[in-house]
Design a protein around this motif. Structure first.
Motif, PDB file in Angstrom:
ATOM      1  N   LYS A  28       0.820  -1.214   0.000  1.00 29.02           N
ATOM      2  CA  LYS A  28       0.000   0.000   0.000  1.00 29.02           C
ATOM      3  C   LYS A  28       0.856   1.268   0.000  1.00 29.02           C
ATOM      4  N   GLY A  29       1.982   1.225   0.730  1.00 27.30           N
ATOM      5  CA  GLY A  29       2.795   2.427   0.888  1.00 27.30           C
ATOM      6  C   GLY A  29       3.918   2.581  -0.115  1.00 27.30           C
ATOM      7  N   ALA A  30       4.068   1.609  -1.015  1.00 27.63           N
ATOM      8  CA  ALA A  30       5.206   1.638  -1.942  1.00 27.63           C
ATOM      9  C   ALA A  30       5.005   2.659  -3.056  1.00 27.63           C
ATOM     10  N   PRO A  31       6.004   3.488  -3.316  1.00 22.81           N
ATOM     11  CA  PRO A  31       5.913   4.400  -4.461  1.00 22.81           C
ATOM     12  C   PRO A  31       5.996   3.659  -5.793  1.00 22.81           C
ATOM     13  N   VAL A  32       6.669   2.479  -5.776  1.00 24.70           N
ATOM     14  CA  VAL A  32       6.822   1.680  -6.994  1.00 24.70           C
ATOM     15  C   VAL A  32       6.535   0.211  -6.668  1.00 24.70           C
ATOM     16  N   VAL A  33       5.707  -0.413  -7.495  1.00 19.21           N
ATOM     17  CA  VAL A  33       5.388  -1.833  -7.332  1.00 19.21           C
ATOM     18  C   VAL A  33       5.722  -2.556  -8.632  1.00 19.21           C
ATOM     19  N   ALA A  34       6.469  -3.658  -8.527  1.00 13.59           N
ATOM     20  CA  ALA A  34       6.841  -4.446  -9.700  1.00 13.59           C
ATOM     21  C   ALA A  34       6.293  -5.863  -9.559  1.00 13.59           C
ATOM     22  N   TYR A  35       6.094  -6.518 -10.683  1.00 15.89           N
ATOM     23  CA  TYR A  35       5.567  -7.883 -10.663  1.00 15.89           C
ATOM     24  C   TYR A  35       5.754  -8.509 -12.038  1.00 15.89           C
ATOM     25  N   LEU A  36       5.746  -9.830 -12.079  1.00 18.72           N
ATOM     26  CA  LEU A  36       5.793 -10.527 -13.360  1.00 18.72           C
ATOM     27  C   LEU A  36       4.418 -10.450 -14.012  1.00 18.72           C
ATOM     28  N   ALA A  37       4.406 -10.360 -15.346  1.00 24.11           N
ATOM     29  CA  ALA A  37       3.153 -10.259 -16.084  1.00 24.11           C
ATOM     30  C   ALA A  37       3.253 -11.033 -17.384  1.00 24.11           C
ATOM     31  N   SER A  38       2.099 -11.387 -17.913  1.00 24.18           N
ATOM     32  CA  SER A  38       2.047 -12.050 -19.213  1.00 24.18           C
ATOM     33  C   SER A  38       2.171 -11.002 -20.313  1.00 24.18           C
ATOM     34  N   ASP A  39       2.254 -11.473 -21.544  1.00 28.72           N
ATOM     35  CA  ASP A  39       2.324 -10.553 -22.671  1.00 28.72           C
ATOM     36  C   ASP A  39       1.087  -9.670 -22.748  1.00 28.72           C
ATOM     37  N   ILE A  63       5.545  -1.510 -12.430  1.00 29.54           N
ATOM     38  CA  ILE A  63       6.496  -2.055 -13.400  1.00 29.54           C
ATOM     39  C   ILE A  63       6.136  -3.509 -13.676  1.00 29.54           C
ATOM     40  N   PRO A  64       5.363  -3.772 -14.731  1.00 26.50           N
ATOM     41  CA  PRO A  64       5.115  -5.171 -15.120  1.00 26.50           C
ATOM     42  C   PRO A  64       6.304  -5.714 -15.896  1.00 26.50           C
ATOM     43  N   ILE A  65       6.818  -6.839 -15.452  1.00 28.79           N
ATOM     44  CA  ILE A  65       7.951  -7.474 -16.124  1.00 28.79           C
ATOM     45  C   ILE A  65       7.394  -8.639 -16.936  1.00 28.79           C
ATOM     46  N   CYS A  66       7.345  -8.469 -18.237  1.00 37.74           N
ATOM     47  CA  CYS A  66       6.736  -9.467 -19.109  1.00 37.74           C
ATOM     48  C   CYS A  66       7.660 -10.668 -19.296  1.00 37.74           C
ATOM     49  N   MET A  67       7.150 -11.837 -18.940  1.00 34.95           N
ATOM     50  CA  MET A  67       7.928 -13.066 -19.064  1.00 34.95           C
ATOM     51  C   MET A  67       7.468 -13.864 -20.272  1.00 34.95           C
ATOM     52  N   PRO A  68       8.392 -14.361 -21.073  1.00 31.93           N
ATOM     53  CA  PRO A  68       8.031 -15.146 -22.256  1.00 31.93           C
ATOM     54  C   PRO A  68       7.451 -16.497 -21.853  1.00 31.93           C
ATOM     55  N   MET A  69       6.563 -17.028 -22.669  1.00 33.60           N
ATOM     56  CA  MET A  69       5.984 -18.345 -22.419  1.00 33.60           C
ATOM     57  C   MET A  69       6.974 -19.458 -22.755  1.00 33.60           C
ATOM     58  N   SER A  70       7.990 -19.128 -23.516  1.00 31.54           N
ATOM     59  CA  SER A  70       8.975 -20.111 -23.951  1.00 31.54           C
ATOM     60  C   SER A  70       9.766 -20.674 -22.775  1.00 31.54           C
ATOM     61  N   THR A  71      10.230 -21.916 -22.919  1.00 24.46           N
ATOM     62  CA  THR A  71      11.086 -22.534 -21.896  1.00 24.46           C
ATOM     63  C   THR A  71      12.547 -22.175 -22.103  1.00 24.46           C
ATOM     64  N   ASP A  72      12.834 -21.386 -23.121  1.00 20.16           N
ATOM     65  CA  ASP A  72      14.202 -20.954 -23.417  1.00 20.16           C
ATOM     66  C   ASP A  72      14.705 -20.061 -22.281  1.00 20.16           C
ATOM     67  N   ARG A  73      15.681 -20.554 -21.533  1.00 19.47           N
ATOM     68  CA  ARG A  73      16.164 -19.823 -20.354  1.00 19.47           C
ATOM     69  C   ARG A  73      16.789 -18.481 -20.732  1.00 19.47           C
ATOM     70  N   SER A  74      17.375 -18.395 -21.919  1.00 14.44           N
ATOM     71  CA  SER A  74      18.005 -17.139 -22.330  1.00 14.44           C
ATOM     72  C   SER A  74      16.964 -16.023 -22.462  1.00 14.44           C
ATOM     73  N   LEU A  75      15.752 -16.380 -22.904  1.00  9.04           N
ATOM     74  CA  LEU A  75      14.684 -15.382 -23.021  1.00  9.04           C
ATOM     75  C   LEU A  75      14.223 -14.921 -21.645  1.00  9.04           C
ATOM     76  N   ALA A  76      14.151 -15.861 -20.702  1.00  8.13           N
ATOM     77  CA  ALA A  76      13.777 -15.502 -19.330  1.00  8.13           C
ATOM     78  C   ALA A  76      14.835 -14.587 -18.713  1.00  8.13           C
ATOM     79  N   ASN A  77      16.106 -14.915 -18.930  1.00  8.74           N
ATOM     80  CA  ASN A  77      17.188 -14.087 -18.396  1.00  8.74           C
ATOM     81  C   ASN A  77      17.142 -12.678 -18.979  1.00  8.74           C
ATOM     82  N   LYS A  78      16.794 -12.579 -20.244  1.00  8.99           N
ATOM     83  CA  LYS A  78      16.683 -11.273 -20.886  1.00  8.99           C
ATOM     84  C   LYS A  78      15.566 -10.451 -20.232  1.00  8.99           C
ATOM     85  N   ALA A  79      14.446 -11.122 -19.929  1.00 11.95           N
ATOM     86  CA  ALA A  79      13.328 -10.436 -19.271  1.00 11.95           C
ATOM     87  C   ALA A  79      13.722  -9.966 -17.874  1.00 11.95           C
TER      88      ALA A  79
END
Length: 239
Positions: A28-39, A63-79
């Motif tokens: 509630k008190g955070a000026p910035v909230v981040a979370y993982l999100a779909s495309d 800050i929504p951090i969009c995670m790829p549906m792919s199992t490719d770990r390099s794409l997840a690391n990029k996100a």
């Protein structure tokens, strides 16, 4: 080190009422909230914490951090790299950032990957949350361990041999992230003679929760990511 703090906040497995008071206050008190999100922009963690966003008196940056549906770990690391860069920018500006994490932040939690990227530069704090393991035991109304019983947590991403060893060597076994590995796990439970001791749960604490205590009713096909098996001995070491 920057004075702003990066918080990893566990929001629990799905039931909004299982969020701790501390987590609720920080969100509630955070000026910035981040979370993982779909495309598409949807976020399981934000949905669980929805009560914290009701009647906000001050504007929050999200800050929504969009995670790829792919199992490719390099794409997840990029996100995660891109998400960490956005969070770093806010922290350097002096804004505390709260990252919402399903379950517990340090138990198979996505927060771990952001922590790796940011903890050398910024103050970091963690607010634990109720894990799906504990929530599963509560829904089953069944103890995970008693007295001298051994307990192990493995993942559907482990090899057949690793899962087989856990089932053979331990009294209580939780197999997380069962989703795609569900047919394989069902075979291993049958092979080790523990199918009748197992229960299957998915989407714990959510409206679409499912519990199967008879695995014969479970089709041998891939299930959702948010699913697990709980295996305990029929004869409990209760004395």
């Amino acid at each position: 080190m920057c004075e702003a703090t990066f918080y990893g906040v566990g929001v629990g497995p799905g039931d909004p009422e299982l969020i701790t008071l501390k987590a609720l206050r920080l969100i509630k008190g955070a000026p910035v909230v981040a979370y993982l999100a779909s495309d598409e922009g949807s976020s399981q963690a934000r949905a669980i914490a929805r009560e914290a966003f009701v009647d906000q008196s001050t504007a929050q940056i999200e800050i929504p951090i969009c995670m790829p549906m792919s199992t490719d770990r390099s794409l997840a690391n990029k996100a995660y790299d891109e998400g960490a860069a956005l969070i770093r920018q806010q922290l350097k500006a002096g804004h505390d950032v709260v990252f919402l994490c399903e379950g517990d932040p340090l138990f198979f939690g996505s927060f771990t990957y952001l922590l790796e990227r940011l903890q050398a530069e910024f103050s970091c704090q963690v607010v634990p949350g109720i894990s799906s393991v504990n929530a599963a035991a509560a829904e089953l109304k069944h103890p995970l361990t008693m007295l001298k019983e051994s307990f192990v947590v493995v993942s559907g991403r482990h090899t057949d041999e690793q899962i087989r060893t856990a089932l053979n060597d331990h009294d209580s076994v939780v197999i997380m992230k069962a989703g795609r590995a569900r047919p394989r796990i069902l075979n291993l439970l049958g092979e080790t003679g523990r199918a009748e001791e197992a229960s299957y749960l998915e989407y714990i604490g959510r409206e679409n929760q499912r519990i199967e205590t008879n695995l014969n009713r479970l089709t041998p096909e891939a299930g959702p990511y948010f699913s697990l098996f709980v295996v305990t001995r029929k004869e409990r070491n209760s004395r």
